[in-house]
Design a protein around this motif. Structure first.
Motif: not given
Lengths: 389, 416
Positions: B273, B280-285, B287-288, B296
């Motif tokens: 990451c 920003s997607w790397t912070k999503k529930e 996705f981290n 996913n």
């Protein structure tokens, strides 16, 4: 026990996952005593990868581990502690072969050889012990990418595909076993040990079916093309009524046309077949679509055409050829029970291979620490308390 | 001077195509004297006419295409070659004389052939009890399929490997290289060494029966066990792997340029990451962490590709590797040939072949510190070593050799 070809050899196996373990599995099956050193905290990583019965993780029931470690002894040792390192040095003095796949720089050949000059040290790594990529981090798929295999596998309009399973690792394992046997043969005659440097990338770049020299000879760059053979036609996978079949006429186009009872196939010049695949495939496919796989396979063989069935792993144990040759073996294990394993990769008339199971984590601690190295039971308890074994 | 490990071993190589020649290539690289016994009428090196699909230097088959095939010349370096017709009684007599002074015979005919020649194991063993005979075949020397024919690609199908080397929900494809052949060749060379050591201890030779299919199954044991435990069969799953936590192959900026990336734990996931500048997607529930990535996968694949597509695969690999991420460019033959790492490791060797010219060859498969080996000589031309083998090794007189030539038992050029 029968005197097997390697029964006078002891292997110190510091490797884990697939490459080193497949190498030492081969050596063990021909008689070598393999002492597998595992970290006290969970052991070989392959114990955690499965598959597991009912998908319930258990370090004693991982399919990958159970298959790759048959006929070995397991001890636990954290050799990154000071005491552990001392114990490791004691072991190094007692063995003929050391196998490791920890990555470049973990073990220094010169200091190992100082203790045991006839030792054969085998280092397996993704990129070898030196060179610009030697500190790169690898994985099976990374080696399949950098070695050229992936570029040649898969469909032209799709992403490159790896060969299924940890095949890069397996290849390194068989290469390592062969290199060790070569070094042992040399040592038998001369007394000299040596250092073997196995690079997974180089093992794979050596089996590209001529792709590298083709490029060097005339600039040919082969493209991936699914199941199709790069030059011969047909040699590809096509659907029939009840499954897929590998259709192959690469021995003789006329015989193929005769087998299919389709004389119009002979209007094609054998030399243009591969480039006209798009035109000829539908003719073959519509013929196959009306027929059963099993029937086509055997009838083609009567015509000496190298057809083959696309079989699933589940169909293999009952395959009549495997059954007739008694290929699969049942091996019992105190926790995983009786399971089916592939047998030896080849049959010999003189040396029957061993059919033992994989060890439990630390199963042979007492035997190796006490009987071989002379520690007492109290010593062993103390070492365990310190987390060293 | 240190000799090579196998320099006192003599191997008679009757094998064709890939599996057998690869086995003897490995043994020749380690010093064995490998004598290819070739027929003037059916050799995989080809005859006087160019072979369809074969690659020749600069695309030119030349007058003697059988000495210029890339496929043959790659697999047969470090070997000698004689011509000998085993279908003639006199040819078999000469072959038997060679068996007397050799250590190994390696063949990959269908199992009936050696018997039809009257040269099966019991016969060879009687001539030389120390001889090691290696028979490589598709399905093995026994069983109902013993005389069934197959090349490596058919064997990959019959072993379950083609079925699972496939895209998710896609049709079976299998490896794009002759994988079953290479695997059989390696196991066969290993078998020779096992048998040599057994002979050193006991004085006895033996017969090795190696089936391509069985030696390939040896590299699929975890699937066989999974089926035994859970009665299920693995399915094609693209570039995923049950024994690897997260991995994939992603498009880069150039034409058909790709990179493979593998993530084994949450630390590596974090490094990845960071290396791609924490979109920003790397912070999503979900996705981290690794568990979320495994759940996913397809979505994550697309998001990773949004980064890789902005880079060529070499620079993407450098950026990711410098951040400690398992990443490898998908290289083609041209890129491998000029790869700086392989160059510095000395993987390639420049070899001059008298009829094919000077080219870059892939060299030794591994490095032995004391007995490294190298390409000592290029692949042999057809019948190049007839004089050495028939004259020097067997002591056949020149007159007799002339007679054998007249009878068509030996020849200097292939007939077809």
């Amino acid at each position: 026990m029968q005197d097997l070809p390697l029964s006078d050899l002891t292997v110190l196996d510091l490797s884990q996952y697939v490459s080193g373990p497949y190498c030492t599995k081969l050596l063990a099956s021909f008689g070598a005593e393999v002492i597998k050193v595992e970290h006290p905290n969970g052991g070989d990583v392959s114990r955690r990868y499965g598959a597991f019965p009912d998908d319930t993780p258990d370090i004693e029931q991982s399919a990958l581990f159970l298959y790759l470690n048959t006929n070995k002894k397991s001890i636990t040792l954290d050799y990154e502690t000071q005491t552990g390192a001392r114990i490791l040095a004691q072991l190094v003095r007692q063995v003929d072969i050391l196998v490791e796949n920890s990555g470049p720089g973990m073990f220094d050949y010169d200091s190992l050889a100082a203790d045991n000059p006839s030792l054969i040290v085998t280092s397996i790594s993704y990129f070898g012990q030196d060179g610009p990529y030697c500190d790169f981090k690898g994985a099976d798929i990374i080696a399949q990418a950098l070695s050229g295999i992936m570029n040649l596998t898969g469909l032209p309009d799709h992403e490159p595909l790896k060969i299924a399973g940890p095949q890069a690792e397996y290849q390194a394992g068989i290469n390592a076993a062969l290199a060790i046997m070569t070094a042992i043969y040399f040592r038998d005659g001369t007394g000299h040990g040596q250092h073997i440097d196995i690079s997974v990338m180089e093992c794979l770049a050596s089996i590209l079916e001529g792709a590298l020299l083709n490029f060097s000879y005339d600039g040919t760059l082969r493209q991936r093309d699914g199941a199709r053979h790069p030059t011969m036609y047909p040699s590809t996978i096509l659907p029939c009524k009840d499954g897929y079949i590998h259709a192959d006429a690469s021995t003789d186009w006329e015989i193929f046309a005769g087998f299919m009872e389709m004389p119009k196939l002979l209007q094609y010049n054998p030399e243009e077949l591969r480039e006209k695949a798009g035109e000829i495939d539908p003719l073959i496919s519509s013929w196959l679509a009306k027929r059963d796989m099993e029937d086509v396979f055997h009838r083609a063989q009567e015509w000496r055409l190298p057809f083959a069935k696309v079989m699933g792993v589940d169909e293999l144990p009952n395959d009549p050829q495997f059954v007739a040759r008694d290929f699969f073996t049942r091996i019992d294990h105190p926790i995983a029970g009786q399971q089916t394993y592939p047998g030896a990769p080849f049959k010999t008339t003189e040396c029957e291979t061993r059919k033992g199971r994989s060890p439990l984590l630390g199963e042979h601690n007492a035997e190796i620490y006490c009987d071989l190295l002379g520690y007492t039971n109290q010593d062993l308890t103390k070492l365990r308390g310190m987390g060293i074994t | 001077m240190i000799n090579l490990p196998l320099d006192e071993i003599r191997i008679l190589d009757l094998s064709q195509v890939y599996a057998g020649p690869y086995a003897t290539r490995l043994l020749a690289d380690m010093g064995a004297e490998v004598i290819r016994v070739e027929s003037a009428v059916r050799s995989t090196r080809g005859g006087p006419e160019p072979q369809p699909g074969a690659v020749y230097p600069d695309g030119n088959p030349g007058e003697r295409p059988y000495n210029r095939s890339a496929y043959y010349n790659e697999l047969n370096r470090n070997k000698l070659a004689i011509s000998l017709d085993l279908s003639k009684e006199k040819g078999r007599e000469v072959f038997k004389q060679l068996v007397k002074i050799s250590d190994v015979v390696l063949e990959n005919f269908t199992p009936r052939v050696m018997g039809n020649f009257g040269l099966d194991y019991p016969v060879l063993n009687e001539i030389n009890p120390k001889i090691i005979v290696v028979s490589i075949s598709a399905y093995g020397q026994t069983g109902p399929y013993r005389n069934y024919v197959s090349f490596g690609r058919g064997i990959e199908a019959m072993s379950g490997l083609s079925d699972i080397t496939a895209y998710e929900d896609g049709e079976p494809l299998g490896p794009g290289i002759a994988y079953a052949d290479a695997t059989a060749g390696l196991h066969a060379a290993f078998a020779v060494l096992i048998a040599l050591r057994h002979r050193r201890k006991t004085g006895r030779g033996q017969h090795i029966d190696l089936s391509l299919r069985e030696s390939l199954l040896a590299l699929m044991g975890e699937h066989v066990l999974d089926h035994s435990m859970n009665k299920r069969s693995p399915k094609g799953n693209g570039n995923r792997d049950s024994s690897a936590p997260f991995q994939g192959c992603y498009r880069c900026s150039g034409d058909d340029e790709w990179i493979a990336i593998a993530v084994h734990n949450d630390d590596e996931l974090q490094s990845l990451c960071n290396a791609i500048d924490n979109p920003s997607w790397t912070k999503k529930e979900g996705f981290n962490n690794l568990l979320g990535w495994q759940r996913n996968q397809r979505e994550i694949d697309n998001l990773i590709e949004q980064w890789t597509i902005q880079h060529d695969n070499q620079s993407a690999m450098q950026i990711l590797q410098q951040s400690g991420i398992r990443a490898g460019a998908v290289l083609d033959a041209a890129q491998i040939t000029s790869d700086p790492h392989l160059k510095q490791r000395g993987f390639f060797e420049t070899v001059t072949h008298p009829e094919a010219g000077t080219h870059t060859y892939p060299g030794m498969s591994w490095k032995l510190s004391l007995t490294p080996g190298k390409i000592r000589m290029p692949a042999p031309c057809f019948a190049q070593h007839n004089d050495y083998v028939f004259g020097e090794l067997l002591g056949i007189s020149e007159e007799e050799c002339m007679q054998l030539k007249t009878q068509g038992v030996i020849s200097t050029v292939p007939i077809r």
